[in-house]
Design an enzyme around this catalytic site. Structure first.
Site, PDB file in Angstrom:
ATOM      1  CG  HIS A 161       6.864  -0.720  -5.612  1.00  0.00           C
ATOM      2  ND1 HIS A 161       7.518  -1.447  -6.533  1.00  0.00           N
ATOM      3  CD2 HIS A 161       5.696  -1.698  -4.974  1.00  0.00           C
ATOM      4  CE1 HIS A 161       6.597  -2.969  -6.648  1.00  0.00           C
ATOM      5  NE2 HIS A 161       5.695  -2.847  -5.827  1.00  0.00           N
ATOM      6  CB  CYS A 207       0.950  -3.347  12.262  1.00  0.00           C
ATOM      7  SG  CYS A 207       0.793  -4.799  11.269  1.00  0.00           S
TER       8      CYS A 207
END
Ligand code: PEP
Ligand code: MG
Length: 755
Positions: free
Chosen positions: A367, A680
């Protein structure tokens, strides 16, 4: 056996006197070795100092031939002294000659000594030298003696670190107190940063080792431990994630260690030998660190790391140092150094001053890496012991493209990097000029370039890059950064801000893609053997429809009076899409019934990430308004190679026939069914990927914002028809001896394209 001069306490007291004497560094060292030898009833005591050139030089001796001082220099892989330095661990032998590492230096005259005790001179996690005692008789040194020598080594470490010995060194052979370091880790976030180190968890340097009053020090230690325990309890109570982003597992480990009698007793014993409380903590901590360096079991290593962090906390507590640097008072060009870090902790720093990030841990999909990329700061992970070897304010270079990290770099490297930074800046300026230019290839094909986003900090990128919208908004990032489940009002507010920032440009929101490696700290993670293939994304969403429905409701409400594009991740069978779409219909009906303002238009799509969809395109296309290819996952599943596992992530090439054939099939079906498709995944963010994709029929791609410039520059120079003619046949007939990537690179070179 205790030393004749009264054991470690007396030794420490005498050492303190010697440290205070106004004598030269050499004289001081000479006195220290005499003192230690006498105290330990050893015939020899020698100090070896690790030099910049990685050799060990004899700096002082009592008992060996004094002529050898500053002349005996050993490689760090040589002899018993080398062994102690290399392994950062004591070596205690009654018959030194019998050890395989024993090597004999005639100039020292040490052949007559049988027993050998060597301890590393350590500071933080760095070895600065080796302290040795030797005896003629074959004897083994007691544990107490070993500990006493280690304690003495701490005092020597401070003496070396203070720079006092530098005057005794030959040029180029100074003590390796601040060595130049060049290491290569894992590139986490592109970019180059030159700056100065800031330790996310400030390290404390103990300068005052020897105590006046042992009882007073014991009390200080006990009080600090009391505060430490209370702090850990508060951190645990406050929620599952603390300020530093530590997860519950770590906090639980902290709590366990904070109450561990063995640890406390060892520190108290160290203090009772005459050390100050902080020196006692450090004394025990260096044992932990030595163990950590030797430990190969990753779980145990992790826990030792936790204990090390906790000891640092305790030390800061004792010395009244803040637990975190002042986040709004960073130096300009700050490079943050951390063992690991939660994304929220990174966002707390002053973005304008932060240039780079170095982590001891952290994969590219962690993260904090995602946040670093969003913030546009260079980041490198997997730099072992970074927070041990880097001192605050050290000059640092972080190359987030190659994974290189330089600590205290030489001038030529610094100049070369400064030049590269200038070059990048001028290239950025060129890209900036392309910002408002439509992306049309040389032969007139319009390519839609969108950006990938997920955080508020991403939103300015739309205007900065001139992108035509957001092709992938990863809604899970808000959930991953939060300490609790974001309320529907918080979700609504984020989605509104996103649509406002997009200012009429399209935004494709992806519903929660959690599970697998995307873990919500406040949601109990299930033990799964194969999390990437597990209960994640739409699977979790359909099994917990309440969660998905509230998100859909927030999206619908945020889009009132505007267009909403919504897509579902990890669809594997068409019926999953049907069920998810039914939830959207259901929420629309609900909002309509309650007279809420509705979006002008709602488009619903699916991501193609699971290979099974490749064989359901004819059924899927009629159901969807659009598709979006998630090549990161699609490629990992096609090759059965975990995208987060360094050993395999780069093993198979995505610019290759099998992947491009699959992607071409999707593009063909999209044309047949007259439904739009975007890609994407990361593949589109590399000019070579965008070139291949254009050649096989893609006209819409969603990129990492920093990739818009280079990809657009390449596309403006590209003849799409020529690319299709050159690349298409490569996929039909795979050639021996040359890869598809190499052929595409050759094509780009012929066409003068910059990849
Ligand atoms: C993908 O898998 O390519 C994708 C875009 O989704 P994520 O990287 O968020 O899994
Ligand atoms: Mg994905």
């Amino acid at each position: 056996m205790r030393g004749a001069l009264g054991g470690p306490r007396v030794l420490l007291r005498r050492l303190r006197e010697v440290m205070a004497e106004p004598v030269s560094a050499q004289e001081r060292l000479d006195k220290i070795v005499v003192l230690i030898a006498a105290n330990m009833v050893a015939e020899v005591c020698s100090v070896y100092v690790l030099r910049m050139d990685s050799t060990l030089e004899l700096y002082a001796t009592e008992g060996l031939n004094r002529e050898a001082v500053h002349l005996t220099v050993m490689r760090s892989d040589e002899g018993l002294v080398g062994l102690v330095a290399r392994e950062a661990k004591s070596v205690n032998l009654s018959e030194a000659h019998a050890h395989p590492s024993y090597s004999y230096r005639p100039e020292t005259g040490e052949e007559i000594y049988h027993s050998f005790l060597g301890v590393p001179i350590l500071r933080a996690r760095n070895t600065l030298g080796v302290l040795v005692v030797q005896n003629r008789a074959s004897r083994s040194y007691s544990e107490e003696e070993e500990e006493a020598l280690q304690t003495t080594a701490m005092v020597l470490a401070e003496m070396i670190a203070s720079g006092e010995l530098a005057a005794l060194a030959k040029p180029g052979a100074e003590p390796a107190v601040h060595p130049r370091i060049h290491v290569t880790g894992t590139a986490l976030s592109e970019g180059i940063a030159l700056g100065h180190a800031v330790l996310h968890e400030p390290r404390v340097v103990v300068k005052n080792f020897i105590a006046d009053d042992a009882q007073k020090e014991l009390k200080r230690l006990d009080d600090a431990i009391g505060t430490l325990r209370a702090d850990v309890d508060t951190m645990l109570e406050r929620g599952e994630v603390s300020d530093g982003g530590e997860h519950r597992e770590i906090l639980e480990a902290y709590r366990m260690f904070a109450h561990d009698r063995g640890w406390l007793d060892r520190m108290r014993e160290a203090v009772m030998t005459g050390l100050t409380a902080e020196a006692g903590v450090e004394r025990v901590q260096s044992d932990t660190r030595a163990k950590m360096m030797r430990q190969t079991d990753p779980y145990i290593r992790e826990r030792l790391h936790d204990l090390d962090d906790l000891a640092n906390r305790l030390m800061r507590q004792l010395m009244g140092v803040e637990h975190a640097p002042k986040k709004d008072q960073l130096p300009d060009n700050a490079i943050l150094i951390a063992r690991s870090m939660g994304p929220a902790a990174l966002l707390d720093y002053d973005r304008k001053k932060l240039r780079g990030l170095i982590l001891e841990e952290g994969g590219a999909t962690s993260h904090v890496a995602i946040v670093a990329r969003a913030l546009g700061i260079a980041a490198v992970g997997d730099i072992e012991n970074a927070s041990g070897v880097i001192d605050p304010n050290d000059a640092i270079i972080v190359d987030g493209t190659t994974g290189d990290v330089y600590v205290r770099p030489p001038v030529d490297i610094e100049n070369a990097y400064a030049e590269r930074v200038r070059l990048r800046a001028s290239r950025q300026a060129q890209y900036q000029q392309l910002r408002d230019k439509p992306c049309i290839t040389k032969d007139g094909e319009t390519i839609t370039l969108l950006i990938n986003a997920g955080l508020l900090v991403d939103l300015p990128h739309i205007a900065e890059t001139g992108a035509e919208g957001i092709g992938l908004f990863r809604t899970e990032l808000q959930f991953m950064l939060a300490t609790n489940f974001p309320r529907i009002s918080e979700q609504l507010s984020l989605y509104r801000s996103v649509l406002d920032a997009a200012n009429g440009k399209p935004v494709t929101f992806r519903t929660l893609d959690v599970g697998g490696d995307k873990i919500l700290p406040y949601m109990r993670a299930m033990e799964e053997e194969n999390p990437a293939l597990g209960w994640r994304a739409i699977r979790l969403g359909l099994d917990r429809p309440g969660l998905m429905r509230s998100q859909i409701r927030a999206l619908l409400r945020a889009s009132a009076g505007r267009k909403l594009k919504i897509m579902f991740p990890m669809v594997a069978v068409t019926s999953e899409f049907d069920q998810a779409k039914a939830l959207v219909e259901h929420e629309l009906t609900y909002l309509r019934r309650h007279a809420h303002a509705l979006p002008d238009q709602v488009e619903v799509g699916a991501m193609v990430e699971v290979p099974s969809l490749l064989f359901q395109l004819d059924e899927l296309f009629p159901k969807v308004d659009f598709l979006s290819v998630g090549s990161n996952d699609l490629v990992q599943f096609m090759y059965a190679a975990d995208r987060g596992n360094r050993l395999v992530a780069e093993r198979f090439d995505s610019i290759s026939a099998p992947v491009l054939r699959a992607l071409r099939l999707i593009a063909r079906k999209s044309r047949e069914h007259n439904k739009p498709v975007t890609l994407c995944g990361e593949m589109a963010s590399k000019p070579i990927g965008a070139l291949a994709l254009t050649a096989i029929g893609y006209r819409s791609m969603s990129l990492t914002p920093s990739a818009i410039g280079p990809v657009k520059a390449m596309l403006l120079d590209l003849d799409a028809a020529k690319a299709a003619a050159a690349i298409g046949p490569l996929l039909d007939h795979q050639e021996e001896g040359i890869t598809v990537r190499e052929r595409i690179e050759a094509f780009a070179a012929e066409e003068g394209l910059t990849l």
